[in-house]
Design a protein around this motif. Structure first.
Motif, PDB file in Angstrom:
ATOM      1  N   CYS A 114      17.187  -5.785  -5.912  1.00  0.00           N
ATOM      2  CA  CYS A 114      16.466  -5.694  -7.199  1.00  0.00           C
ATOM      3  C   CYS A 114      16.537  -4.284  -7.770  1.00  0.00           C
ATOM      4  CB  CYS A 114      15.002  -6.080  -7.014  1.00  0.00           C
ATOM      5  SG  CYS A 114      14.720  -7.807  -6.599  1.00  0.00           S
ATOM      6  N   VAL A 115      16.689  -3.278  -6.900  1.00  0.00           N
ATOM      7  CA  VAL A 115      16.708  -1.885  -7.364  1.00  0.00           C
ATOM      8  C   VAL A 115      17.949  -1.598  -8.213  1.00  0.00           C
ATOM      9  CG1 VAL A 115      16.667   0.529  -6.663  1.00  0.00           C
ATOM     10  CG2 VAL A 115      15.323  -1.148  -5.401  1.00  0.00           C
ATOM     11  N   THR A 174       1.870   1.461  -9.937  1.00  0.00           N
ATOM     12  CA  THR A 174       0.543   1.700  -9.369  1.00  0.00           C
ATOM     13  C   THR A 174      -0.410   0.554  -9.688  1.00  0.00           C
ATOM     14  OG1 THR A 174       0.854   4.098  -9.575  1.00  0.00           O
ATOM     15  CG2 THR A 174      -1.402   3.310  -9.304  1.00  0.00           C
ATOM     16  N   LEU A 175      -0.427   0.146 -10.966  1.00  0.00           N
ATOM     17  CA  LEU A 175      -1.329  -0.924 -11.402  1.00  0.00           C
ATOM     18  C   LEU A 175      -0.954  -2.269 -10.764  1.00  0.00           C
ATOM     19  CD1 LEU A 175      -1.656  -0.037 -15.194  1.00  0.00           C
ATOM     20  CD2 LEU A 175      -3.307   0.426 -13.360  1.00  0.00           C
ATOM     21  N   LEU A 176       0.347  -2.516 -10.595  1.00  0.00           N
ATOM     22  CA  LEU A 176       0.796  -3.784 -10.017  1.00  0.00           C
ATOM     23  C   LEU A 176       0.456  -3.895  -8.544  1.00  0.00           C
ATOM     24  CD1 LEU A 176       2.493  -6.431 -10.059  1.00  0.00           C
ATOM     25  CD2 LEU A 176       4.499  -5.005  -9.584  1.00  0.00           C
ATOM     26  N   THR A 177       0.648  -2.806  -7.804  1.00  0.00           N
ATOM     27  CA  THR A 177       0.531  -2.885  -6.345  1.00  0.00           C
ATOM     28  C   THR A 177      -0.885  -2.657  -5.821  1.00  0.00           C
ATOM     29  OG1 THR A 177       1.217  -0.559  -6.196  1.00  0.00           O
ATOM     30  CG2 THR A 177       2.935  -2.240  -5.939  1.00  0.00           C
ATOM     31  N   LEU A 178      -1.780  -2.087  -6.644  1.00  0.00           N
ATOM     32  CA  LEU A 178      -3.140  -1.845  -6.145  1.00  0.00           C
ATOM     33  C   LEU A 178      -3.827  -3.139  -5.702  1.00  0.00           C
ATOM     34  CD1 LEU A 178      -5.544  -0.104  -5.513  1.00  0.00           C
ATOM     35  CD2 LEU A 178      -6.188  -0.172  -7.937  1.00  0.00           C
ATOM     36  N   PRO A 179      -3.878  -4.192  -6.539  1.00  0.00           N
ATOM     37  CA  PRO A 179      -4.544  -5.421  -6.053  1.00  0.00           C
ATOM     38  C   PRO A 179      -3.837  -6.052  -4.867  1.00  0.00           C
ATOM     39  CG  PRO A 179      -3.457  -5.796  -8.178  1.00  0.00           C
ATOM     40  CD  PRO A 179      -3.429  -4.328  -7.933  1.00  0.00           C
ATOM     41  N   PHE A 221      10.736   1.280  -8.252  1.00  0.00           N
ATOM     42  CA  PHE A 221       9.801   1.920  -7.334  1.00  0.00           C
ATOM     43  C   PHE A 221       9.226   0.920  -6.345  1.00  0.00           C
ATOM     44  CE2 PHE A 221       8.616   5.125 -10.885  1.00  0.00           C
ATOM     45  CZ  PHE A 221       9.811   5.787 -10.682  1.00  0.00           C
ATOM     46  N   THR A 222       8.825  -0.248  -6.861  1.00  0.00           N
ATOM     47  CA  THR A 222       8.164  -1.245  -6.029  1.00  0.00           C
ATOM     48  C   THR A 222       9.140  -1.885  -5.045  1.00  0.00           C
ATOM     49  OG1 THR A 222       6.641  -1.699  -7.860  1.00  0.00           O
ATOM     50  CG2 THR A 222       6.737  -3.312  -6.073  1.00  0.00           C
ATOM     51  N   ALA A 223      10.287  -2.337  -5.540  1.00  0.00           N
ATOM     52  CA  ALA A 223      11.253  -3.021  -4.686  1.00  0.00           C
ATOM     53  C   ALA A 223      11.805  -2.091  -3.601  1.00  0.00           C
ATOM     54  CB  ALA A 223      12.393  -3.583  -5.529  1.00  0.00           C
ATOM     55  N   PHE A 224      12.020  -0.828  -3.952  1.00  0.00           N
ATOM     56  CA  PHE A 224      12.589   0.118  -2.992  1.00  0.00           C
ATOM     57  C   PHE A 224      11.676   0.295  -1.778  1.00  0.00           C
ATOM     58  CE2 PHE A 224      12.835   4.652  -1.615  1.00  0.00           C
ATOM     59  CZ  PHE A 224      14.064   4.588  -0.996  1.00  0.00           C
ATOM     60  N   GLU A 243       0.830  -1.205   0.000  1.00  0.00           N
ATOM     61  CA  GLU A 243       0.000   0.000   0.000  1.00  0.00           C
ATOM     62  C   GLU A 243       0.866   1.257   0.000  1.00  0.00           C
ATOM     63  OE1 GLU A 243      -3.779   2.137   2.251  1.00  0.00           O
ATOM     64  OE2 GLU A 243      -2.921   0.300   3.091  1.00  0.00           O
ATOM     65  N   ILE A 244       1.984   1.220   0.708  1.00  0.00           N
ATOM     66  CA  ILE A 244       2.916   2.353   0.687  1.00  0.00           C
ATOM     67  C   ILE A 244       3.400   2.595  -0.739  1.00  0.00           C
ATOM     68  CG2 ILE A 244       5.188   3.145   1.455  1.00  0.00           C
ATOM     69  CD1 ILE A 244       4.753   1.545   4.028  1.00  0.00           C
ATOM     70  N   THR A 245       3.780   1.520  -1.406  1.00  0.00           N
ATOM     71  CA  THR A 245       4.262   1.632  -2.780  1.00  0.00           C
ATOM     72  C   THR A 245       3.157   2.157  -3.694  1.00  0.00           C
ATOM     73  OG1 THR A 245       5.694  -0.261  -2.367  1.00  0.00           O
ATOM     74  CG2 THR A 245       5.372   0.381  -4.659  1.00  0.00           C
ATOM     75  N   PHE A 246       1.938   1.646  -3.515  1.00  0.00           N
ATOM     76  CA  PHE A 246       0.816   2.084  -4.359  1.00  0.00           C
ATOM     77  C   PHE A 246       0.599   3.588  -4.251  1.00  0.00           C
ATOM     78  CE2 PHE A 246      -3.651   3.405  -4.168  1.00  0.00           C
ATOM     79  CZ  PHE A 246      -3.960   3.322  -5.520  1.00  0.00           C
ATOM     80  N   TRP A 247       0.474   4.094  -3.028  1.00  0.00           N
ATOM     81  CA  TRP A 247       0.167   5.516  -2.870  1.00  0.00           C
ATOM     82  C   TRP A 247       1.308   6.392  -3.364  1.00  0.00           C
ATOM     83  CZ3 TRP A 247      -4.469   7.038  -2.654  1.00  0.00           C
ATOM     84  CH2 TRP A 247      -5.454   6.353  -1.937  1.00  0.00           C
ATOM     85  N   ARG A 248       2.559   6.026  -3.097  1.00  0.00           N
ATOM     86  CA  ARG A 248       3.672   6.847  -3.586  1.00  0.00           C
ATOM     87  C   ARG A 248       3.694   6.859  -5.108  1.00  0.00           C
ATOM     88  NH1 ARG A 248      10.176   6.366  -3.850  1.00  0.00           N
ATOM     89  NH2 ARG A 248       9.574   4.534  -5.048  1.00  0.00           N
ATOM     90  N   SER A 249       3.529   5.703  -5.745  1.00  0.00           N
ATOM     91  CA  SER A 249       3.526   5.634  -7.200  1.00  0.00           C
ATOM     92  C   SER A 249       2.341   6.400  -7.784  1.00  0.00           C
ATOM     93  CB  SER A 249       3.489   4.175  -7.665  1.00  0.00           C
ATOM     94  OG  SER A 249       4.641   3.483  -7.240  1.00  0.00           O
TER      95      SER A 249
END
Length: 306
Positions: free
Chosen positions: A157-158, A193-198, A83-86, A36-42
């Motif tokens: 991964c980053v 954003t699309l990956l982390t929302l679900p 973005f996601t891995a970080f 969720e942190i990743t989703f909102w930041r992205s």
């Protein structure tokens, strides 16, 4: 936007300072976690860049993005992984672990570009890769018994994605396609954003969390990425690489002062090996290039006198 060299240096100091706020801000969140942190930041990075890009480059930026869609999608995939891995790594291990692991990016880029596009590496870079690798291996080894290796592996991964990204960009530029990195950042933010929302659903962030993550999307990612692209037009690649390393120092210091996260002795020792290898490699490379430039200048002057 035309900048003097000194102004570009100061802006390039500001960019890693803004990047480095992610760790300390993440530690202030109330309910949001991991994806969720990743989703909102992205998400807020997307919103910010949708405003910044047309203001900065004009509405024609959308047509240019469509024209370059193949390269932008490949580069955007790499940005999305970064973005996601970080952000996920920050929820699994310390800020110091994440930042020091990410600092290996320039050396991984050199290594990957050597094997995929044939860049020749000087001996100093091979030595730096071995020393930095030893530092990261030491950090990994000390965490095996502590159960904290997962976060560091996610953080790794980053720089891997970053190395692949820069190699793709270099390869496309060799073939005559100049990639504008800021639209690629937008593509990566959309994918993240699309990956982390679900994965983040159902959302549980409080208004406090969303306000902080909105600040990260604009001030920790969108704005400093634009600044870095502008500065890279004035500064040399080694200057940009060295100044970008300030993110590691700023990030560890902010997490220490703002969240009470004291880096362990093992992390500091491993980090010293990584940072020392990077700085020595870039400094020796700068001296080598400066020496070659001086030789060419002398030869030119002698030719003119004769």
């Amino acid at each position: 936007m035309k900048l003097k060299h000194s102004h570009a240096v100061w802006l390039m100091v500001l960019a890693p300072l803004m990047w480095s706020t992610a760790g300390v801000v993440t530690r202030q969140l109330e309910h949001a976690r991991a994806f969720e942190i990743t989703f909102w930041r992205s998400f807020f990075t997307v919103v910010s860049l949708l405003v910044i890009l047309p203001l900065w480059q004009g509405r024609g930026v959308w047509a240019r993005m469509w024209t370059e869609r193949g390269v932008l999608l490949a580069s955007g995939l790499c940005w999305g992984v970064m973005f996601t891995a970080f952000m996920v790594a920050l929820t699994l291990t310390s800020v110091a672990n994440v930042l020091i692991t990410m600092a290996a990016g320039p050396l991984l880029t050199a290594l990957i570009s050597r094997f995929f596009i044939g860049h020749q590496l000087p001996r100093r870079t091979w030595v730096a890769i071995l020393v930095a690798g030893a530092g990261i291996a030491y950090m990994f080894g000390t965490q095996l018994g502590e159960g904290g290796i997962v976060g560091t592996l996610v953080a790794f991964c980053v720089p891997v994605a970053a190395a692949i990204n820069w190699t793709l960009v270099q390869r496309s530029q060799r073939s005559g396609h100049v990639v504008d990195l800021v639209p690629a950042v937008l593509v990566g933010a959309v994918l993240s954003t699309l990956l982390t929302l679900p994965l983040a659903w159902p959302l549980s962030a409080s208004a406090h969390d969303i306000a902080l993550l909105a600040g990260l999307g604009l001030g920790q990612l969108a704005v400093p990425c634009v600044l870095a692209v502008v500065c890279a037009r004035v500064l040399s690649a080694p200057e940009v690489s060295l100044l970008a390393l300030l993110e590691v120092l700023f990030g560890i210091l902010l997490a220490w002062l703002g969240a009470g996260e004291v880096p362990s002795q093992q992390v500091l020792l491993g980090g010293a090996l990584v940072m020392g290898a990077l700085v020595a490699n870039e400094w020796l490379g700068w001296r080598e290039r400066a020496g070659h430039y001086q030789i060419r200048q002398t030869e030119t002057e002698l030719g003119d006198n004769s």
